[in-house]
Scaffold this active site. Structure first.
Site, PDB file in Angstrom:
ATOM      1  N   SER A  65      -7.969  -5.420  -0.444  1.00  0.00           N
ATOM      2  CA  SER A  65      -7.379  -4.078  -0.361  1.00  0.00           C
ATOM      3  C   SER A  65      -5.866  -4.217  -0.305  1.00  0.00           C
ATOM      4  O   SER A  65      -5.331  -5.271   0.070  1.00  0.00           O
ATOM      5  CB  SER A  65      -7.877  -3.364   0.902  1.00  0.00           C
ATOM      6  OG  SER A  65      -7.130  -2.185   1.152  1.00  0.00           O
TER       7      SER A  65
ATOM      8  N   TYR B 120      -9.160  -4.030  10.346  1.00  0.00           N
ATOM      9  CA  TYR B 120      -9.546  -3.912   8.934  1.00  0.00           C
ATOM     10  C   TYR B 120      -8.497  -4.566   8.042  1.00  0.00           C
ATOM     11  O   TYR B 120      -8.820  -5.330   7.121  1.00  0.00           O
ATOM     12  CB  TYR B 120      -9.715  -2.439   8.571  1.00  0.00           C
ATOM     13  CG  TYR B 120     -10.127  -2.206   7.138  1.00  0.00           C
ATOM     14  CD1 TYR B 120     -11.445  -2.394   6.736  1.00  0.00           C
ATOM     15  CD2 TYR B 120      -9.200  -1.802   6.182  1.00  0.00           C
ATOM     16  CE1 TYR B 120     -11.831  -2.196   5.429  1.00  0.00           C
ATOM     17  CE2 TYR B 120      -9.579  -1.593   4.874  1.00  0.00           C
ATOM     18  CZ  TYR B 120     -10.892  -1.784   4.487  1.00  0.00           C
ATOM     19  OH  TYR B 120     -11.256  -1.598   3.182  1.00  0.00           O
TER      20      TYR B 120
END
Length: 258
Positions: free
Chosen positions: A123, A136
């Protein structure tokens, strides 16, 4: 789905029986490809002997490590993660352990055949550290470094390891709707797969590459990491949370594809 459209049989991995049946039926009906489903929950660390048993005697040509989860649908300070003790373990198991362990299972067969492609989905928050998504963001940084190291180790042996770092994609996890700025999952997969074999480190599509560049200019590290900005972002997140009344938790598991 995109790999099936391109003529490959697919092994699907998810914790949800209904989703597995639905996607397998769509692949077989629409594209005529064979499917095999494996039901496991990647938040647990004891599942890999079972996965290995299910994959026995299968020739996996392409491994897509796409399984991931977050801990809420909003920004949160590390100590405000809902059910923090349990959730920390689940996120690390799902986002990092799954990548390493599944690669461990599939890579030997690729080495034996001296060919294979491993696609690890990271990501942009793995590149640009994101406060209030600390856990995360850190797990996605792991995926980037693991992919780069693995590619260097095995490229000469016929194995390509690609790390894909999308920006905004409409998924079940983030609840976003596709738009001119948010790619649908299918559109992104189609464009990202076109980069396989050409780039080992990619945003996946031109739109996301441009967004990543612009984000770096408009929100440089010193500003994004400043206590003032983080405090304002957290206050806004808390206000949204109060309006909704509670956290929502969800994640999507999509695993191995051939």
């Amino acid at each position: 789905m995109e790999l099936a459209r391109r003529g490959l049989n697919v092994v699907l991995v998810s914790r949800c029986d209904e989703k597995l049946r639905q996607v397998a039926k769509e692949i077989e009906g629409q594209y005529g490809q064979k499917t095999h489903t494996i039901r496991v929950d990647f938040t647990h660390d004891h599942i890999y002997p079972f996965v290995a048993e299910q994959l026995q005697d299968m020739e996996i040509g392409i491994l897509v490590n796409n399984v991931a989860m977050s801990y809420s649908d909003d920004f949160a300070l590390f100590l405000e993660i809902p059910s923090a003790e349990q959730k920390i373990t689940e996120v690390i198991n799902c986002n990092t352990l799954s990548v390493a362990q599944t690669t461990r299972l599939v890579l030997p067969g690729m080495l034996q055949r001296r060919k294979g492609l491993i696609i690890n989905i990271s990501s942009q928050v793995g590149i640009h550290a994101q406060p209030l998504l600390a856990l995360y963001s850190a797990t996605k940084a792991f995926v980037i470094y693991f992919s780069q190291c693995l590619h260097a180790e095995y490229k000469s042996k016929g194995i390509t390891v690609q790390c894909v770092m999308p920006f905004l994609v409409s998924t079940n996890m983030n609840k976003m709707k596709s738009s001119c700025l948010v790619k649908s999952a299918r559109a992104f997969a189609r464009e990202a797969l076109n980069t396989a074999g050409y780039s080992s480190y990619t945003s996946g599509c031109l739109l996301h590459a441009m967004q990543s560049f612009a984000f770096g200019l408009l929100m440089p590290d010193w500003l994004r990491m400043s206590s003032v900005f983080v405090g304002k972002l957290h206050t806004t997140a808390q206000q949204r949370k109060a309006q909704r009344g509670a956290y929502k938790e969800d994640y999507t598991l999509e695993g191995i594809e051939e």
